[in-house]
Design a protein around this motif. Structure first.
Motif, mmCIF file in Angstrom:
data_model
loop_
_atom_site.group_PDB
_atom_site.id
_atom_site.type_symbol
_atom_site.label_atom_id
_atom_site.label_comp_id
_atom_site.label_asym_id
_atom_site.label_seq_id
_atom_site.Cartn_x
_atom_site.Cartn_y
_atom_site.Cartn_z
ATOM 1 N N VAL A 68 0.856 -1.189 0.000
ATOM 2 C CA VAL A 68 0.000 0.000 0.000
ATOM 3 C C VAL A 68 0.886 1.230 0.000
ATOM 4 O O VAL A 68 1.794 1.333 0.805
ATOM 5 C CB VAL A 68 -0.904 0.024 1.268
ATOM 6 N N ALA A 69 0.610 2.162 -0.900
ATOM 7 C CA ALA A 69 1.390 3.396 -0.953
ATOM 8 C C ALA A 69 0.894 4.350 0.127
ATOM 9 O O ALA A 69 -0.290 4.553 0.281
ATOM 10 C CB ALA A 69 1.255 4.038 -2.325
ATOM 11 N N GLY A 70 1.838 4.943 0.878
ATOM 12 C CA GLY A 70 1.449 5.897 1.916
ATOM 13 C C GLY A 70 0.779 5.196 3.067
ATOM 14 O O GLY A 70 1.165 4.116 3.454
ATOM 15 N N ILE A 71 -0.242 5.802 3.641
ATOM 16 C CA ILE A 71 -0.949 5.160 4.741
ATOM 17 C C ILE A 71 -1.825 4.077 4.140
ATOM 18 O O ILE A 71 -1.380 3.002 3.874
ATOM 19 C CB ILE A 71 -1.820 6.147 5.540
ATOM 20 N N ASP A 72 -3.041 4.354 3.984
ATOM 21 C CA ASP A 72 -3.945 3.561 3.181
ATOM 22 C C ASP A 72 -4.181 4.464 2.002
ATOM 23 O O ASP A 72 -4.472 5.628 2.181
ATOM 24 C CB ASP A 72 -5.240 3.289 3.912
ATOM 25 N N SER A 73 -4.040 3.922 0.822
ATOM 26 C CA SER A 73 -4.208 4.786 -0.338
ATOM 27 C C SER A 73 -5.591 5.421 -0.284
ATOM 28 O O SER A 73 -6.498 4.933 0.385
ATOM 29 C CB SER A 73 -4.016 3.987 -1.624
ATOM 30 N N LEU A 74 -5.740 6.516 -1.022
ATOM 31 C CA LEU A 74 -7.014 7.243 -1.029
ATOM 32 C C LEU A 74 -8.152 6.326 -1.447
ATOM 33 O O LEU A 74 -9.254 6.411 -0.909
ATOM 34 C CB LEU A 74 -6.899 8.446 -1.964
ATOM 35 N N THR A 75 -7.861 5.407 -2.343
ATOM 36 C CA THR A 75 -8.888 4.461 -2.780
ATOM 37 C C THR A 75 -9.349 3.591 -1.622
ATOM 38 O O THR A 75 -10.548 3.366 -1.442
ATOM 39 C CB THR A 75 -8.336 3.571 -3.915
ATOM 40 N N ASN A 76 -8.397 3.102 -0.824
ATOM 41 C CA ASN A 76 -8.765 2.261 0.319
ATOM 42 C C ASN A 76 -9.555 3.035 1.363
ATOM 43 O O ASN A 76 -10.516 2.513 1.933
ATOM 44 C CB ASN A 76 -7.507 1.659 0.967
ATOM 45 N N VAL A 77 -9.166 4.278 1.637
ATOM 46 C CA VAL A 77 -9.890 5.084 2.612
ATOM 47 C C VAL A 77 -11.299 5.359 2.100
ATOM 48 O O VAL A 77 -12.272 5.263 2.857
ATOM 49 C CB VAL A 77 -9.123 6.392 2.922
ATOM 50 N N ASN A 78 -11.427 5.686 0.828
ATOM 51 C CA ASN A 78 -12.759 5.912 0.256
ATOM 52 C C ASN A 78 -13.605 4.646 0.292
ATOM 53 O O ASN A 78 -14.809 4.707 0.533
ATOM 54 C CB ASN A 78 -12.659 6.438 -1.170
ATOM 55 N N ALA A 79 -12.979 3.507 0.078
ATOM 56 C CA ALA A 79 -13.714 2.237 0.155
ATOM 57 C C ALA A 79 -14.193 1.985 1.579
ATOM 58 O O ALA A 79 -15.326 1.526 1.794
ATOM 59 C CB ALA A 79 -12.832 1.087 -0.321
ATOM 60 N N MET A 80 -13.346 2.299 2.564
ATOM 61 C CA MET A 80 -13.755 2.136 3.966
ATOM 62 C C MET A 80 -14.915 3.065 4.301
ATOM 63 O O MET A 80 -15.866 2.668 4.971
ATOM 64 C CB MET A 80 -12.575 2.407 4.903
ATOM 65 N N MET A 81 -14.844 4.312 3.813
ATOM 66 C CA MET A 81 -15.942 5.254 4.068
ATOM 67 C C MET A 81 -17.233 4.753 3.425
ATOM 68 O O MET A 81 -18.302 4.844 4.036
ATOM 69 C CB MET A 81 -15.597 6.641 3.516
ATOM 70 N N GLY A 82 -17.122 4.226 2.216
ATOM 71 C CA GLY A 82 -18.301 3.691 1.540
ATOM 72 C C GLY A 82 -18.907 2.532 2.310
ATOM 73 O O GLY A 82 -20.129 2.415 2.418
ATOM 74 N N GLU A 83 -18.044 1.701 2.876
ATOM 75 C CA GLU A 83 -18.531 0.569 3.661
ATOM 76 C C GLU A 83 -19.203 1.032 4.948
ATOM 77 O O GLU A 83 -20.277 0.549 5.309
ATOM 78 C CB GLU A 83 -17.354 -0.362 3.977
#
Length: 179
Positions: A68-83
């Motif tokens: 994973v690039a950086g912390i959690d990539s922006l895509t992963n954070v957005n996916a978590m928010m969506g969930e």
């Protein structure tokens, strides 16, 4: 003329009230009536906040290359928010905390979930470690507004817990895939 009025006021301070008491009383009554109407018709809304810290991989890159690039990539954070903000999870929270009881009698669950989403805010705070050239951690402030302060706090804490659970599940899934 002004000096004479000030002298008369000093000698007889109640003289002001003798002529103007109806106007003073009227202004006072209008002010009290306005304040009472405001307090009756305006509902209090409380905002509760929870903070969630998401940090990057702590193992040095020399030992294990991060997937994973950086912390959690922006895509992963957005996916978590969506969930976390999914209709299923928010619908369960609405039932669990008995939110929006009047609206639940009149509106379908989808519209109530949409109403709840308008009362939720998730904002990313600035980088935690400013001395590091790479971003290593990020704080997300999760807030919820509601007319009951206890329910607002409970929902904000529950949203934060669900955000953490989603992050943990995402990292566990990445670890399983890497293995």
């Amino acid at each position: 003329a002004l000096a004479r009025q000030l002298r008369a006021l000093a000698l007889h301070p109640a003289g002001v009230l003798e002529r103007r008491w109806p106007w003073i009383l009227g202004g006072l009554l209008v002010g009290l009536a306005s304040l009472t109407a405001f307090l009756i018709f305006v509902k209090s809304v409380y905002q509760a906040q929870s903070a969630v810290l998401i940090s990057s991989q702590q193992i040095p890159e020399e030992f294990v290359r991060s997937t994973v690039a950086g912390i959690d990539s922006l895509t992963n954070v957005n996916a978590m928010m969506g969930e976390v903000l999914s209709m299923q999870k928010l619908g369960a929270m609405i039932e669990k905390y008995d939110l929006y009881p009047d609206q639940r009698k009149q509106l379908p669950l989808g519209e109530i979930v949409a109403l709840m989403r308008t009362n939720i805010a998730i904002e990313q705070q600035r980088n935690v470690r400013v001395d590091s050239p790479r971003e290593t951690s990020s704080i997300y402030m999760i807030s919820f507004q509601y007319e009951d302060p206890v329910k607002a706090a409970d929902v904000a804490n529950d949203l934060a817990a669900k955000f953490i659970d989603a992050s943990t599940e995402k990292r566990s899934q990445q670890a399983r895939l890497t293995t």
